[in-house]
Design a protein around this motif. Structure first.
Motif, PDB file in Angstrom:
ATOM      1  N   ASN A  96      18.729   4.299  -5.806  1.00 60.61           N
ATOM      2  CA  ASN A  96      17.529   4.304  -6.645  1.00 60.61           C
ATOM      3  C   ASN A  96      16.684   3.051  -6.447  1.00 60.61           C
ATOM      4  O   ASN A  96      16.098   2.539  -7.384  1.00 60.61           O
ATOM      5  CB  ASN A  96      17.910   4.496  -8.119  1.00 60.61           C
ATOM      6  CG  ASN A  96      16.770   5.077  -8.914  1.00 60.61           C
ATOM      7  OD1 ASN A  96      15.882   5.734  -8.367  1.00 60.61           O
ATOM      8  ND2 ASN A  96      16.773   4.834 -10.212  1.00 60.61           N
ATOM      9  N   ASN A  97      16.630   2.565  -5.195  1.00 59.62           N
ATOM     10  CA  ASN A  97      15.840   1.380  -4.881  1.00 59.62           C
ATOM     11  C   ASN A  97      14.505   1.724  -4.230  1.00 59.62           C
ATOM     12  O   ASN A  97      13.795   0.828  -3.770  1.00 59.62           O
ATOM     13  CB  ASN A  97      16.622   0.441  -3.954  1.00 59.62           C
ATOM     14  CG  ASN A  97      17.797  -0.177  -4.669  1.00 59.62           C
ATOM     15  OD1 ASN A  97      17.770  -0.379  -5.871  1.00 59.62           O
ATOM     16  ND2 ASN A  97      18.840  -0.466  -3.924  1.00 59.62           N
ATOM     17  N   CYS A  98      14.189   3.011  -4.148  1.00 61.75           N
ATOM     18  CA  CYS A  98      12.892   3.431  -3.627  1.00 61.75           C
ATOM     19  C   CYS A  98      12.560   4.787  -4.238  1.00 61.75           C
ATOM     20  O   CYS A  98      13.402   5.399  -4.898  1.00 61.75           O
ATOM     21  CB  CYS A  98      12.894   3.503  -2.094  1.00 61.75           C
ATOM     22  SG  CYS A  98      13.913   4.817  -1.402  1.00 61.75           S
ATOM     23  N   GLU A 151      20.242   5.257   2.024  1.00 58.07           N
ATOM     24  CA  GLU A 151      21.054   4.447   1.111  1.00 58.07           C
ATOM     25  C   GLU A 151      20.204   3.858  -0.006  1.00 58.07           C
ATOM     26  O   GLU A 151      20.619   3.816  -1.159  1.00 58.07           O
ATOM     27  CB  GLU A 151      21.775   3.334   1.880  1.00 58.07           C
ATOM     28  CG  GLU A 151      22.752   2.579   1.011  1.00 58.07           C
ATOM     29  CD  GLU A 151      23.609   1.593   1.778  1.00 58.07           C
ATOM     30  OE1 GLU A 151      24.065   0.617   1.138  1.00 58.07           O
ATOM     31  OE2 GLU A 151      23.832   1.775   2.989  1.00 58.07           O
ATOM     32  N   SER A 152      18.993   3.431   0.324  1.00 54.92           N
ATOM     33  CA  SER A 152      18.098   2.896  -0.700  1.00 54.92           C
ATOM     34  C   SER A 152      17.734   3.959  -1.725  1.00 54.92           C
ATOM     35  O   SER A 152      17.679   3.678  -2.923  1.00 54.92           O
ATOM     36  CB  SER A 152      16.832   2.336  -0.051  1.00 54.92           C
ATOM     37  OG  SER A 152      17.152   1.213   0.727  1.00 54.92           O
ATOM     38  N   ALA A 153      17.504   5.187  -1.258  1.00 58.23           N
ATOM     39  CA  ALA A 153      17.185   6.280  -2.189  1.00 58.23           C
ATOM     40  C   ALA A 153      18.392   6.598  -3.063  1.00 58.23           C
ATOM     41  O   ALA A 153      18.247   6.809  -4.276  1.00 58.23           O
ATOM     42  CB  ALA A 153      16.740   7.514  -1.417  1.00 58.23           C
ATOM     43  N   THR A 185       0.795  -1.231   0.000  1.00 59.64           N
ATOM     44  CA  THR A 185       0.000   0.000   0.000  1.00 59.64           C
ATOM     45  C   THR A 185       0.830   1.285   0.000  1.00 59.64           C
ATOM     46  O   THR A 185       0.286   2.354  -0.209  1.00 59.64           O
ATOM     47  CB  THR A 185      -0.934   0.027   1.224  1.00 59.64           C
ATOM     48  OG1 THR A 185      -0.153  -0.050   2.414  1.00 59.64           O
ATOM     49  CG2 THR A 185      -1.923  -1.131   1.170  1.00 59.64           C
ATOM     50  N   SER A 186       2.128   1.205   0.212  1.00 58.00           N
ATOM     51  CA  SER A 186       2.952   2.406   0.312  1.00 58.00           C
ATOM     52  C   SER A 186       3.477   2.844  -1.049  1.00 58.00           C
ATOM     53  O   SER A 186       3.819   2.017  -1.891  1.00 58.00           O
ATOM     54  CB  SER A 186       4.147   2.128   1.248  1.00 58.00           C
ATOM     55  OG  SER A 186       5.032   3.218   1.238  1.00 58.00           O
ATOM     56  N   LYS A 187       3.558   4.144  -1.248  1.00 52.85           N
ATOM     57  CA  LYS A 187       4.124   4.689  -2.475  1.00 52.85           C
ATOM     58  C   LYS A 187       5.647   4.792  -2.415  1.00 52.85           C
ATOM     59  O   LYS A 187       6.290   5.184  -3.364  1.00 52.85           O
ATOM     60  CB  LYS A 187       3.533   6.064  -2.756  1.00 52.85           C
ATOM     61  CG  LYS A 187       2.054   6.018  -3.062  1.00 52.85           C
ATOM     62  CD  LYS A 187       1.605   7.293  -3.715  1.00 52.85           C
ATOM     63  CE  LYS A 187       0.132   7.314  -3.971  1.00 52.85           C
ATOM     64  NZ  LYS A 187      -0.368   6.328  -4.883  1.00 52.85           N
ATOM     65  N   LEU A 188       6.226   4.426  -1.279  1.00 50.02           N
ATOM     66  CA  LEU A 188       7.680   4.489  -1.118  1.00 50.02           C
ATOM     67  C   LEU A 188       8.385   3.476  -2.013  1.00 50.02           C
ATOM     68  O   LEU A 188       9.448   3.746  -2.545  1.00 50.02           O
ATOM     69  CB  LEU A 188       8.051   4.242   0.349  1.00 50.02           C
ATOM     70  CG  LEU A 188       9.539   4.225   0.688  1.00 50.02           C
ATOM     71  CD1 LEU A 188      10.177   5.573   0.372  1.00 50.02           C
ATOM     72  CD2 LEU A 188       9.733   3.879   2.148  1.00 50.02           C
ATOM     73  N   TYR A 189       7.784   2.324  -2.217  1.00 47.26           N
ATOM     74  CA  TYR A 189       8.429   1.253  -2.962  1.00 47.26           C
ATOM     75  C   TYR A 189       8.204   1.433  -4.449  1.00 47.26           C
ATOM     76  O   TYR A 189       7.110   1.763  -4.889  1.00 47.26           O
ATOM     77  CB  TYR A 189       7.878  -0.107  -2.508  1.00 47.26           C
ATOM     78  CG  TYR A 189       8.146  -0.349  -1.043  1.00 47.26           C
ATOM     79  CD1 TYR A 189       9.332  -0.919  -0.627  1.00 47.26           C
ATOM     80  CD2 TYR A 189       7.221   0.035  -0.079  1.00 47.26           C
ATOM     81  CE1 TYR A 189       9.593  -1.117   0.713  1.00 47.26           C
ATOM     82  CE2 TYR A 189       7.465  -0.165   1.263  1.00 47.26           C
ATOM     83  CZ  TYR A 189       8.657  -0.747   1.653  1.00 47.26           C
ATOM     84  OH  TYR A 189       8.913  -0.938   2.984  1.00 47.26           O
TER      85      TYR A 189
END
Length: 193
Positions: free
Chosen positions: A138-140, A133-135, A26-30
């Motif tokens: 470019n993993n989120c 680190e994920s941002a 449900t999250s727009k983060l992923y």
């Protein structure tokens, strides 16, 4: 069963995984594209982070008064995030312990109990680092990540400017005496001649 408040039973590992998977859906983060690749990268990141925190943690117990139990619950929560390929959050950590997010923040702000507060600060910073680190990789979703870093983890990109009053030269100090006011006005008038 989603555990969303304090004074509820702590979640089981399966409930933590289910909660993480629900959050991910449900999250727009992923990011939606190349989900398997992102899942693998996020799992690797969490595996590394969990191993680092596992070294810092010691044994079992319960409640914020019991720092060892808080540490072991944190490791269990991170392993659940790893299994669900979801980002850890302070709200999720609190939920996994059957507490509210505010309860964890209160412990940090009051520094009580001190050892638990210090551990929770390390966890909060670690969760923030995982997201950053994920941002960067470019993993989120970077925009959502930036918002969360500011809103949840308190990061800022501003400079604080502090205004101070200049030393008084006496001309602007409050005056109630009419003669003194007249004298100051005359001394401040510049005569061009």
């Amino acid at each position: 069963m989603t555990n969303k408040g304090k004074n509820l039973p702590a979640q089981s590992f399966a409930e933590m995984v289910e909660d993480g998977e629900q959050q991910r859906r449900t999250s727009k983060l992923y990011k939606a594209e190349s989900a398997a690749f992102v899942d693998e990268r996020l799992s690797d990141l969490l595996k590394r982070t969990t191993a680092e925190l596992a070294e810092a943690a010691t044994t079992e117990p319960v409640s914020l008064q019991d720092t060892a139990n808080v540490k072991s619950r944190t490791i269990l929560y991170l392993r659940a995030c790893e299994a669900a390929s979801c980002f850890p959050s302070f709200a999720g950590l609190a939920r996994s312990m059957g507490l509210s997010r505010q309860t964890l923040y209160d412990a940090i702000w009051r520094k009580s109990p001190p050892a638990t507060a210090a551990w929770l600060e390390v966890c909060r910073d670690t969760f923030s680092d995982i997201l950053a680190e994920s941002a960067l990789r470019n993993n989120c979703n970077s925009i959502v990540s930036i918002f969360l870093q500011k809103a949840v983890y308190g990061l800022r990109e501003t400079t604080t400017i502090e205004l101070t009053q200049p030393a008084s030269n006496g001309l602007l100090d409050p005056v109630t005496d009419a003669e003194e006011r007249h004298r100051r006005i005359e001394s401040a008038i510049v005569d061009d001649e």
